[in-house]
Design an enzyme around this catalytic site. Structure first.
Site, PDB file in Angstrom:
ATOM      1  N   HIS A 306     -31.698 -43.078  32.711  1.00 54.40           N
ATOM      2  CA  HIS A 306     -33.187 -42.183  32.312  1.00 54.40           C
ATOM      3  C   HIS A 306     -33.058 -41.667  32.992  1.00 54.40           C
ATOM      4  O   HIS A 306     -33.158 -40.741  33.846  1.00 54.40           O
ATOM      5  CB  HIS A 306     -34.165 -43.060  32.282  1.00 54.40           C
ATOM      6  CG  HIS A 306     -34.703 -42.018  31.204  1.00 54.40           C
ATOM      7  ND1 HIS A 306     -35.712 -41.334  31.231  1.00 54.40           N
ATOM      8  CD2 HIS A 306     -35.001 -42.966  30.178  1.00 54.40           C
ATOM      9  CE1 HIS A 306     -36.036 -40.973  29.741  1.00 54.40           C
ATOM     10  NE2 HIS A 306     -35.195 -42.196  29.559  1.00 54.40           N
ATOM     11  N   ASP A 363     -33.958 -49.632  26.093  1.00 52.18           N
ATOM     12  CA  ASP A 363     -33.179 -50.279  25.240  1.00 52.18           C
ATOM     13  C   ASP A 363     -32.725 -51.576  25.881  1.00 52.18           C
ATOM     14  O   ASP A 363     -31.871 -52.334  24.960  1.00 52.18           O
ATOM     15  CB  ASP A 363     -32.117 -49.257  25.394  1.00 52.18           C
ATOM     16  CG  ASP A 363     -32.582 -48.116  24.471  1.00 52.18           C
ATOM     17  OD1 ASP A 363     -33.414 -48.471  23.283  1.00 52.18           O
ATOM     18  OD2 ASP A 363     -32.054 -46.794  24.270  1.00 52.18           O
TER      19      ASP A 363
HETATM   20  N1  CMC Z   1     -23.842 -46.945  33.863  1.00 52.39           N
HETATM   21  C1  CMC Z   1     -23.107 -45.924  35.761  1.00 52.39           C
HETATM   22  N2  CMC Z   1     -23.703 -45.286  35.508  1.00 52.39           N
HETATM   23  C2  CMC Z   1     -25.069 -44.328  35.723  1.00 52.39           C
HETATM   24  C3  CMC Z   1     -25.508 -45.280  34.187  1.00 52.39           C
HETATM   25  C4  CMC Z   1     -25.012 -46.560  34.043  1.00 52.39           C
HETATM   26  N3  CMC Z   1     -25.722 -47.033  32.945  1.00 52.39           N
HETATM   27  N4  CMC Z   1     -26.449 -43.225  33.965  1.00 52.39           N
HETATM   28  C5  CMC Z   1     -26.349 -42.988  34.896  1.00 52.39           C
HETATM   29  N5  CMC Z   1     -25.251 -42.871  35.701  1.00 52.39           N
HETATM   30  C6  CMC Z   1     -24.878 -42.458  37.253  1.00 52.39           C
HETATM   31  C7  CMC Z   1     -23.797 -41.312  36.516  1.00 52.39           C
HETATM   32  O1  CMC Z   1     -22.306 -41.556  36.393  1.00 52.39           O
HETATM   33  C8  CMC Z   1     -23.829 -40.294  37.311  1.00 52.39           C
HETATM   34  O2  CMC Z   1     -22.970 -41.046  38.509  1.00 52.39           O
HETATM   35  P1  CMC Z   1     -22.613 -39.113  39.571  1.00 52.39           P
HETATM   36  O3  CMC Z   1     -23.696 -38.940  40.247  1.00 52.39           O
HETATM   37  O4  CMC Z   1     -22.004 -40.190  40.429  1.00 52.39           O
HETATM   38  O5  CMC Z   1     -21.649 -38.441  39.065  1.00 52.39           O
HETATM   39  C9  CMC Z   1     -25.905 -40.570  38.117  1.00 52.39           C
HETATM   40  O6  CMC Z   1     -25.049 -41.596  37.988  1.00 52.39           O
HETATM   41  C10 CMC Z   1     -26.080 -39.657  36.810  1.00 52.39           C
HETATM   42  O7  CMC Z   1     -26.077 -39.788  35.274  1.00 52.39           O
HETATM   43  P2  CMC Z   1     -26.203 -38.006  34.611  1.00 52.39           P
HETATM   44  O8  CMC Z   1     -25.335 -39.528  33.247  1.00 52.39           O
HETATM   45  O9  CMC Z   1     -26.428 -37.298  35.332  1.00 52.39           O
HETATM   46  O10 CMC Z   1     -28.342 -38.447  34.027  1.00 52.39           O
HETATM   47  P3  CMC Z   1     -28.468 -38.033  33.157  1.00 52.39           P
HETATM   48  O11 CMC Z   1     -29.943 -38.262  33.720  1.00 52.39           O
HETATM   49  O12 CMC Z   1     -28.382 -37.108  32.237  1.00 52.39           O
HETATM   50  O13 CMC Z   1     -28.141 -39.422  32.592  1.00 52.39           O
HETATM   51  C11 CMC Z   1     -28.551 -41.193  30.658  1.00 52.39           C
HETATM   52  C12 CMC Z   1     -29.226 -40.572  31.920  1.00 52.39           C
HETATM   53  C13 CMC Z   1     -29.443 -41.691  30.206  1.00 52.39           C
HETATM   54  C14 CMC Z   1     -27.946 -40.676  29.338  1.00 52.39           C
HETATM   55  C15 CMC Z   1     -27.936 -42.302  32.015  1.00 52.39           C
HETATM   56  O14 CMC Z   1     -28.311 -42.858  32.120  1.00 52.39           O
HETATM   57  C16 CMC Z   1     -26.520 -43.136  30.943  1.00 52.39           C
HETATM   58  O15 CMC Z   1     -25.904 -42.667  29.880  1.00 52.39           O
HETATM   59  N6  CMC Z   1     -27.674 -44.288  30.461  1.00 52.39           N
HETATM   60  C17 CMC Z   1     -26.574 -45.435  29.615  1.00 52.39           C
HETATM   61  C18 CMC Z   1     -26.974 -45.581  28.624  1.00 52.39           C
HETATM   62  C19 CMC Z   1     -28.473 -45.478  27.841  1.00 52.39           C
HETATM   63  O16 CMC Z   1     -28.827 -46.798  28.348  1.00 52.39           O
HETATM   64  N7  CMC Z   1     -29.656 -44.968  27.758  1.00 52.39           N
HETATM   65  C20 CMC Z   1     -30.521 -45.002  26.870  1.00 52.39           C
HETATM   66  C21 CMC Z   1     -31.916 -44.270  27.550  1.00 52.39           C
HETATM   67  S1  CMC Z   1     -33.575 -44.957  27.119  1.00 52.39           S
HETATM   68  C22 CMC Z   1     -33.596 -44.832  26.018  1.00 52.39           C
HETATM   69  C23 CMC Z   1     -34.451 -43.409  25.186  1.00 52.39           C
HETATM   70  O17 CMC Z   1     -34.677 -42.566  25.390  1.00 52.39           O
HETATM   71  O18 CMC Z   1     -33.077 -42.461  24.381  1.00 52.39           O
END
Ligand code: CMC
Length: 429
Positions: A306, A363
């Site tokens: 998240h 989720d």
């Molecule tokens: N599985 C594997 N790796 C992950 C995941 C995941 N679900 N989420 C983040 N990472 C890794 C990402 O690859 C990155 O790694 P590195 O630092 O080595 O490059 C690191 O963690 C940080 O990720 P980010 O994308 O920069 O983090 P963010 O804060 O921008 O993204 C997120 C948050 C929710 C988009 C992301 O965690 C994600 O894509 N999760 C899966 C989709 C999901 O479950 N979304 C629902 C969110 S909750 C409901 C809502 O409010 O919408």
């Protein structure tokens, strides 16, 4: 003396005010930065940017706290109803008994949609995604209420907010009925908000449909948990579109589109599809976790991680418990729940997830409950939207009523070619 920040650019220093929130969060107010210095800030993905001040929802991602208007989400989940929470978010206080009765009456009285609107359904392919259909239908509501959608008119705002909350379930259920080729079921004024939606989803004209109070209660809980989450992607979209003074139906329709994405609300559908594919592929949970860590693969563990929570998402804790309860009470044994629990256990111990503070989010378990309630997978994000609607509306209302309201218009740092004549560009073509 109030705290300030000093920014030094070259040999010049500038003093910037600090804004402090009611929970002690602090921000450097850069409203006058460009006027004073000629510089702007750059913050891709808005990781450090507060786009507004807001009195609606407080969340602390490090401590796993979520409160609507100061009330902890755990207490609202335990004691409240979705429509009461909607009132709380929109009007800033819990309704008294008379106000709640009046509010529920209004939401009931406006559930029907114009008969002509139904004709739109015939234009969509049978397998069209319900989020696309819903966004289109919500925008199209504006065509029926052109005399009462002026965002600057408080009476127009009031009736539009009620129409949206009242009609969303009707539109969502109609979209589902269309996709399975069944006749639509009209709203029933004697039913509460959640029961009415279930009736429109699952009743058929040929026989009686008995609403299971356990299912209605579980739906109520899920909607409360999704009701607001401060400045997330879809809410920021609603604010941005609304800031142009486009009508509320247009703003909410844009929010629905933003929510659809798999990194946002679309994750609940992705989680269930991921769990099914694990079940069918015969891959072990460990292998799936390895795939999620592989930088050569774009696969992410849906329902994990998240932007704000770097600790357990408090909503995920409540949903996990509810998941166990709902399935037990309905006498359902879902192997996907076992896979989800194993996945959570493996991921939480894995160094990759530990280092990045990736925990299950709202989720991760919600889809398993929706499945137990009989809601089809492609409707999961529609359900998220139903829950989030009062939050979008509250945030839109807060923005429109703010004396500081300005059209949202971010800046950029241009990195393209400098001036090139057409003739020179043509020569290089
Ligand atoms: N599985 C594997 N790796 C992950 C995941 C995941 N679900 N989420 C983040 N990472 C890794 C990402 O690859 C990155 O790694 P590195 O630092 O080595 O490059 C690191 O963690 C940080 O990720 P980010 O994308 O920069 O983090 P963010 O804060 O921008 O993204 C997120 C948050 C929710 C988009 C992301 O965690 C994600 O894509 N999760 C899966 C989709 C999901 O479950 N979304 C629902 C969110 S909750 C409901 C809502 O409010 O919408």
């Amino acid at each position: 003396m109030s705290e300030t920040a000093i920014i030094k650019i070259g040999d010049k220093s500038y003093e910037l005010p600090i804004v402090e929130g009611s929970e002690g969060e602090k921000a450097i107010d850069i409203t006058k930065l460009r006027a004073q210095t000629g510089y702007i800030t750059l913050d891709s993905g808005y990781l450090n940017t507060g786009a507004c001040t807001s009195a609606i929802t407080f969340l602390d991602g490090e401590k796993g706290i979520l409160r609507y208007r100061g009330i902890p989400i755990e207490q609202l989940a335990e004691n409240s109803t979705f429509t009461e929470v909607a009132y709380l978010l929109i009007y800033g206080k819990l309704p008294n008994d008379a106000e709640l009765v009046d509010w529920n009456n209004q939401l009931t009285r406006h559930t029907m949609v114009h008969e002509d609107l139904k004709r739109l359904f015939t234009g969509f392919p049978k397998d069209g995604h319900p989020m696309a259909i819903l966004s289109c239908l919500v925008a199209s509501l504006s065509t029926y209420y052109q005399d009462s959608y002026d965002p600057e008119n408080p009476e127009h705002r009031q009736i539009s907010m009620i129409r949206l909350i009242a009609k969303y379930p009707t539109l969502a259920a109609f979209a589902y009925k269309k996709s399975i080729g069944q006749p639509t079921i009209h709203p029933m004024n004697s039913l509460d908000y959640c029961s009415n939606f279930l009736n429109m989803m699952f009743a058929v004209p040929a026989e009686e449909y008995k609403i299971d109070p356990e299912i209605s209660k579980a739906l109520n809980l899920l909607l409360i948990l999704h009701a607001d989450h401060e400045q997330n992607c879809s809410t920021s979209t609603v604010r941005l579109v609304g800031s142009s003074l486009a009508n509320i139906y247009a703003a909410i329709s844009s929010g629905i589109c933003a929510l659809w994405g798999p990194r946002h609300g679309g994750a609940n559908q992705e989680v269930l599809e991921m769990l099914i594919s694990i079940q069918q592929s015969g891959l072990s949970v460990k292998q799936i976790v390895e795939k999620a860590k592989d930088k050569n693969s774009s696969f992410r563990l849906s329902g994990f991680g998240h932007r704000v929570y770097k600790n357990f998402d408090p909503r995920a804790k409540i949903i996990k418990k509810a998941c166990d309860n709902v399935l037990t009470r309905l006498g359902i044994q879902d192997p996907l729940l076992d896979i989800a629990k194993e996945l959570e256990e493996v991921a939480l111990k894995d160094q990759y997830f530990v280092d990045r503070k990736l925990y299950p989010n709202v989720d991760f378990y919600s889809g398993i409950i929706y499945r137990a309630l009989g809601i089809p997978t492609n409707m999961f994000t529609v359900m998220f939207g139903m829950g989030r609607l009062p939050g979008w509306i509250a945030q839109w209302k807060e923005m429109i009523e703010s004396p500081d309201m300005k059209i949202g218009r971010p800046r950029q740092i241009y990195t393209g070619p400098t001036e090139t004549s057409y003739a020179d560009a043509k020569k290089k073509a």
